[in-house]
Scaffold this motif. Structure first.
Motif, mmCIF file in Angstrom:
data_model
loop_
_atom_site.group_PDB
_atom_site.id
_atom_site.type_symbol
_atom_site.label_atom_id
_atom_site.label_comp_id
_atom_site.label_asym_id
_atom_site.label_seq_id
_atom_site.Cartn_x
_atom_site.Cartn_y
_atom_site.Cartn_z
ATOM 1 N N GLN A 1 -1.693 -11.455 1.202
ATOM 2 C CA GLN A 1 -0.605 -12.282 1.133
ATOM 3 C C GLN A 1 -0.224 -14.000 0.900
ATOM 4 O OE1 GLN A 1 1.124 -9.150 1.616
ATOM 5 N NE2 GLN A 1 2.213 -10.706 2.749
ATOM 6 N N THR B 1 -4.903 -2.498 -0.636
ATOM 7 C CA THR B 1 -3.485 -2.821 0.306
ATOM 8 C C THR B 1 -2.660 -3.668 -1.586
ATOM 9 O OG1 THR B 1 -1.736 -2.996 1.516
ATOM 10 C CG2 THR B 1 -3.861 -4.544 1.495
ATOM 11 N N ASN C 1 7.564 -3.250 7.463
ATOM 12 C CA ASN C 1 6.412 -3.741 7.273
ATOM 13 C C ASN C 1 6.047 -3.551 8.096
ATOM 14 O OD1 ASN C 1 7.099 -3.568 4.311
ATOM 15 N ND2 ASN C 1 5.324 -2.104 4.674
ATOM 16 N N GLY D 1 -0.211 -10.363 6.831
ATOM 17 C CA GLY D 1 -1.413 -9.786 6.759
ATOM 18 C C GLY D 1 -2.187 -9.824 7.831
ATOM 19 N N GLY E 1 -5.844 -2.771 10.047
ATOM 20 C CA GLY E 1 -6.154 -3.212 8.447
ATOM 21 C C GLY E 1 -7.674 -3.200 8.553
ATOM 22 N N GLY F 1 -3.335 -6.576 -5.463
ATOM 23 C CA GLY F 1 -4.638 -5.747 -4.586
ATOM 24 C C GLY F 1 -4.999 -4.579 -6.141
ATOM 25 N N GLU G 1 -7.718 -7.026 3.447
ATOM 26 C CA GLU G 1 -7.521 -7.166 2.902
ATOM 27 C C GLU G 1 -6.002 -7.865 2.092
ATOM 28 O OE1 GLU G 1 -9.897 -4.046 -0.004
ATOM 29 O OE2 GLU G 1 -8.112 -3.402 0.644
ATOM 30 N N GLN G 2 -4.958 -7.221 3.506
ATOM 31 C CA GLN G 2 -3.493 -8.194 3.146
ATOM 32 C C GLN G 2 -3.431 -9.351 3.001
ATOM 33 O OE1 GLN G 2 -0.800 -5.136 3.411
ATOM 34 N NE2 GLN G 2 -0.004 -7.012 2.274
ATOM 35 N N THR H 1 -2.154 -1.690 7.710
ATOM 36 C CA THR H 1 -2.860 -2.608 6.527
ATOM 37 C C THR H 1 -3.400 -3.927 7.092
ATOM 38 O OG1 THR H 1 -1.275 -3.879 5.613
ATOM 39 C CG2 THR H 1 -1.965 -1.334 4.384
ATOM 40 N N GLY H 2 -2.448 -4.772 8.405
ATOM 41 C CA GLY H 2 -2.317 -5.992 8.432
ATOM 42 C C GLY H 2 -4.596 -6.421 9.029
#
Length: 408
Positions: A353, A154, A282, A333, A345, A147, A348-349, A339-340
């Motif tokens: 991933q 993230t 998470n 992700g 989110g 990241g 990016e996640q 962040t998902g």
């Protein structure tokens, strides 16, 4: 590390070590009676060899000081003579992950592999694949800092080994299955589990040990505390996702085959454990339940791929560990807390991933195939056809799993 953290770190290490005999029981029950010794010996062989290699140089290789490093210097502290007592506990915990990752691969080549060739593969693969990948994922390497490299907000989430353990082992298992080829008479129903209670026992041991696998890092990293510990979330997710995966697998099995089986329940549990491994810290419990039921259902279907695509993955390492590891890693992700993509989110996640998962998959598959192919073309990896028919236990180990008294 205070005494409570230290006690949990030692306990978690023992729990994860116990998982490798659990794999031996799980795999051993799935094969035919004349292969059970061979199957279990592959796990115990990995336990012995990888432990030694980790102490000699594997631990040194599992951390890096620069994002572009392939691995740490294996000779920087050969034999771990300079590591302090508290760090040795964490190092031992790390060894148990390396051991079980190698042991998992063996299920793909049941009934047809030479033990000596397997041991050479295990040592080389651990050295050039697992130890470096552990550095990439947890030891400061490119995956851990992906990241930051992209300028994202993230980083890759892989709490306990979706990439480093399960995708890694599953990709190598697929490569070895292709190198060794199909068993004699490869077709649906080629063999039935010779000991279903042994399979259930192995799955139960794995589930028991997995609480150390997932929650152990909280203690080994010295992070257990009343205010900032996520251990409660980790253990409820480890319970919930696994239980949901059993249900998902059994529903699909019932619809597909007309019966819900105990081997299906055990396999579903393992699939759920695989998927929750990277995600245990998470996800909220509800999203963990969804992950479990989806993984159980998908893996119950994925194990059929070997019949359609023609690769002989004897004990479904690909269908459970590779597929389950991919699902658990990529699911983050979409649903990782805050962040998902679907829970506040952005993309990016998901991007990091997917890149991490595919990077480990491709690297492990290619290197495992090269190692396996080299062994097959030199000393030979697969036993002779006549020895396979006679039984790998007696021809390779000179032992039988069951010595039954003759009846008069």
């Amino acid at each position: 590390m205070d005494s409570g953290n230290l006690a949990w770190a030692v306990t978690a290490t023992a729990l994860v070590l116990f998982m490798t005999p659990g794999v031996a029981f799980f795999y051993g029950g799935l094969v035919k009676a004349k292969s059970v010794v061979s199957m279990m010996m592959m796990s115990f062989g990995a336990l012995g060899l990888v432990s030694v290699l980790w102490i000699l140089y594997g631990f040194n290789m599992s951390t890096v000081t620069d994002v572009m490093q392939f691995s740490g210097n294996p000779f920087s502290d050969f034999g771990m003579g300079s590591v302090g007592d508290n760090s040795l506990v964490g190092a031992t915990y790390g060894a148990t992950f390396a051991i079980i990752t190698v042991a998992l691969i063996s299920g793909a080549i049941a009934d047809r592999a030479k033990f000596g060739a397997w041991m050479i593969f295990a040592g080389v693969w651990a050295t050039v694949v697992y130890f470096p990948v552990a550095a990439w994922v947890w030891g400061g390497g490119w995956i851990m800092q992906l990241g930051t490299t992209f300028g994202f907000s993230t980083e890759v989430i892989d709490y306990a080994g979706g990439t480093a353990v399960h995708i890694n082992a599953g990709a190598a298992a697929l490569a070895l299955a292709l190198v060794l080829g199909k068993r004699i008479g490869f077709q649906k129903g080629i063999t039935k589990p010779h000991n279903v209670p042994l399979v259930m026992l192995g799955a139960a041991i794995l589930w028991f040990g997995w609480f150390g696998f997932n929650a152990g890092a909280q203690g080994t990293a010295g992070l257990l505390g009343a205010e900032d510990s996520s251990v409660g979330l980790i253990i409820i997710n480890t319970l919930g996702a696994t239980a949901a995966a059993i249900i998902g697998w059994l529903v699909v099995e019932k619809l597909k085959d007309g019966k819900a089986t105990s081997v299906g329940a055990a396999s579903g549990a393992v699939a759920g454990l695989v998927a929750i491994t990277p995600a245990c810290a998470n996800l909220t419990p509800g999203w963990a339940l969804l992950l479990g039921v989806l993984t159980g259902a998908v893996c119950a279907l994925a194990i059929e791929l070997k019949w359609k695509l023609g690769y002989d993955d004897s004990l479904d390492v690909v269908g459970i560990h590779l597929v389950g590891g991919l699902i658990g890693t990529i699911y983050l992700g979409f649903f990782a807390t805050e962040t998902g993509l679907f829970v506040g989110g952005n993309y990016e996640q998901l991007v990091v991933q997917v890149i991490a998962a595919l990077g480990v998959l491709v690297y492990s598959f290619v290197v495992a195939w090269i190692i396996g192919f080299a062994i097959e073309k030199t000393m030979g990896f697969r036993i002779k056809n006549e020895d396979e028919l006679a039984g790998v236990d007696s021809t390779v180990h000179g032992e039988e799993g069951y010595s039954l008294a003759e009846q008069s």
